[in-house]
Design a protein around this motif. Sequence first.
Motif, PDB file in Angstrom:
ATOM      1  N   GLU A 175      -5.113  -3.961  -8.108  1.00  0.00           N
ATOM      2  CA  GLU A 175      -4.347  -5.165  -8.441  1.00  0.00           C
ATOM      3  C   GLU A 175      -2.940  -4.788  -8.914  1.00  0.00           C
ATOM      4  O   GLU A 175      -1.953  -5.393  -8.513  1.00  0.00           O
ATOM      5  CB  GLU A 175      -5.121  -5.917  -9.538  1.00  0.00           C
ATOM      6  CG  GLU A 175      -4.593  -7.260  -9.917  1.00  0.00           C
ATOM      7  CD  GLU A 175      -4.784  -8.329  -8.833  1.00  0.00           C
ATOM      8  OE1 GLU A 175      -5.369  -8.036  -7.779  1.00  0.00           O
ATOM      9  OE2 GLU A 175      -4.283  -9.434  -9.065  1.00  0.00           O
TER      10      GLU A 175
ATOM     11  N   LYS B 153       5.594 -11.861  -1.110  1.00  0.00           N
ATOM     12  CA  LYS B 153       5.134 -11.695  -2.501  1.00  0.00           C
ATOM     13  C   LYS B 153       4.217 -12.863  -2.785  1.00  0.00           C
ATOM     14  O   LYS B 153       4.632 -14.014  -2.632  1.00  0.00           O
ATOM     15  CB  LYS B 153       6.317 -11.713  -3.454  1.00  0.00           C
ATOM     16  CG  LYS B 153       7.188 -10.498  -3.307  1.00  0.00           C
ATOM     17  CD  LYS B 153       8.257 -10.458  -4.385  1.00  0.00           C
ATOM     18  CE  LYS B 153       9.081  -9.202  -4.231  1.00  0.00           C
ATOM     19  NZ  LYS B 153      10.492  -9.434  -4.438  1.00  0.00           N
TER      20      LYS B 153
ATOM     21  N   LYS C 247      -3.379  -9.345  -4.200  1.00  0.00           N
ATOM     22  CA  LYS C 247      -2.255  -8.411  -4.316  1.00  0.00           C
ATOM     23  C   LYS C 247      -2.444  -7.152  -3.471  1.00  0.00           C
ATOM     24  O   LYS C 247      -1.480  -6.572  -3.005  1.00  0.00           O
ATOM     25  CB  LYS C 247      -2.069  -7.996  -5.784  1.00  0.00           C
ATOM     26  CG  LYS C 247      -1.820  -9.140  -6.730  1.00  0.00           C
ATOM     27  CD  LYS C 247      -0.384  -9.580  -6.668  1.00  0.00           C
ATOM     28  CE  LYS C 247      -0.109 -10.643  -7.707  1.00  0.00           C
ATOM     29  NZ  LYS C 247       1.174 -11.293  -7.528  1.00  0.00           N
TER      30      LYS C 247
ATOM     31  N   ALA D  67      -1.075  -2.801  -6.043  1.00  0.00           N
ATOM     32  CA  ALA D  67      -1.011  -3.616  -4.815  1.00  0.00           C
ATOM     33  C   ALA D  67      -1.294  -2.790  -3.568  1.00  0.00           C
ATOM     34  O   ALA D  67      -0.660  -2.982  -2.518  1.00  0.00           O
ATOM     35  CB  ALA D  67       0.335  -4.341  -4.704  1.00  0.00           C
TER      36      ALA D  67
ATOM     37  N   CYS E 213      -9.308  -8.280  -2.110  1.00  0.00           N
ATOM     38  CA  CYS E 213      -8.531  -7.571  -1.077  1.00  0.00           C
ATOM     39  C   CYS E 213      -9.381  -6.553  -0.323  1.00  0.00           C
ATOM     40  O   CYS E 213      -9.054  -6.209   0.814  1.00  0.00           O
ATOM     41  CB  CYS E 213      -7.298  -6.925  -1.682  1.00  0.00           C
ATOM     42  SG  CYS E 213      -7.672  -5.504  -2.663  1.00  0.00           S
TER      43      CYS E 213
END
Length: 384
Positions: free
Chosen positions: A32, A201, A206, A35, A82
């Motif tokens: 996180e 962004k 992330k 990223a 993710c």
Amino acid sequence: MDFNMPEDVEIMRTTIKKFVEKDLEPISQQVEEEARIPDEIVQKMRDLGLFGLAIPEKYGGLGLSTIAEIIVYEEITKTNACFRSRIGTSNGIGSIGIYYDGTEEQKKKYLPRVASGEWSAAFALSEPEAGSDAANIKTTAELDGDHWVLNGMKHFITNGDCAHLFTTLAVTGKKESGRSEITAFIIEKGMPGFSIGKKEKKMGLKGSETTQLLFDDCIIPKENVIGGDAMIGQGFKTAMRVLDKGRLTMGACALGASQKLLDMCVDYAKQRVQFGKPIGQFQMIQAMLADMATEIYAGRQMLYHAACMRDEGRKITREASMAKLFCTEMASRIADKAIQIHGGMGYMKELPVEMFYRDVRLYRIYEGTSEIQRMIIARDLLKD
Ligand SMILES: Cc1cc2nc3c(=O)[nH]c(=O)nc-3n(C[C@H](O)[C@H](O)[C@H](O)COP(=O)(O)OP(=O)(O)OC[C@H]3O[C@@H](n4cnc5c(N)ncnc54)[C@H](O)[C@@H]3O)c2cc1C
């Protein structure tokens, strides 16, 4: 319908649970903050065959049933979303169009590379003027001798930075009705005139890159039309079939996150003491927990049912939309309650509750917004 899972599905669930607990959860916060997913974790995903979950064994994948695949996604989304995004786009929307409608030659050329994780795949439909109205794309492809020339731009493309192949939709002509004739192409990273544009962004997710794709007189061999010449102008149908399946995946992600949030809330309600008692003894907290559990129960039944229907070869357009709509809207309600139950701690980055709150919000938007799911369901109800 019998939801007693076959032994191999349960073995898969146990394997993924262990992987999540041992390898993914401990680095979730690091991912996180930085990223990005560390390369060694991507390699472990390859070793477990996670890039080829749905790809048939014949093409090097695990060839899982839909229900087994849904269970993998349910487990893997109990940690940072993710990780699922990294494998899911490759396995699913990025490559499944080739499996559905590609020529045998295309399947043999691309699917084994995707299944092994050597190549990642992405799906490129959305453009600035074509989101929900996906048929309104402006990217064009013109035939010039033995190749196509693509011009235009895609945006919000998941894994745009790390993918090697892109299932890309472009306009190749006009129908008599005046609507665009759309064709699906396989574009490889490095093809002349193709480049990656701006990286977005985002509010959440992330560790997953979302980028633009730019086509400036991009040259694509003639044989890269998915399905060959017979499929010129049929690409929108391919895209819609791809998204039908993707909707179940989105439902599974929302379900996994919801279950994790409920588990965290139950633990917290047992150990957090206020007014001399664990907060789980207060009826208003109990009501929130009961509502969360009830919704999860309903969502799971819908999703597993739709997945089993697909495995039986039945049409699932309406059911997939219903499962996506219900599970993704449910996840947002549950994430909101989870923050409430955790009080101020729910708002702090020390716990992952706020990350889930941000991440699950996306599920109501991509692969068809909630409004578009309602349109699909209503259209199916009202058709003759
Ligand atoms: C993080 C992220 C990753 C993504 N990854 C990909 C990807 O890999 N590949 C890809 O191709 N796309 C991707 N997308 C794009 C995504 O699919 C679109 O954002 C989505 O389809 C919505 O389109 P839009 O953003 O243009 O919103 P819009 O279509 O402009 O919608 C705006 C609002 O209007 C509503 N609306 C639109 N039409 C109607 C209608 N007829 N009736 C009622 N309400 C309506 C919508 O529901 C929404 O509430 C991604 C998006 C995000 C945010």
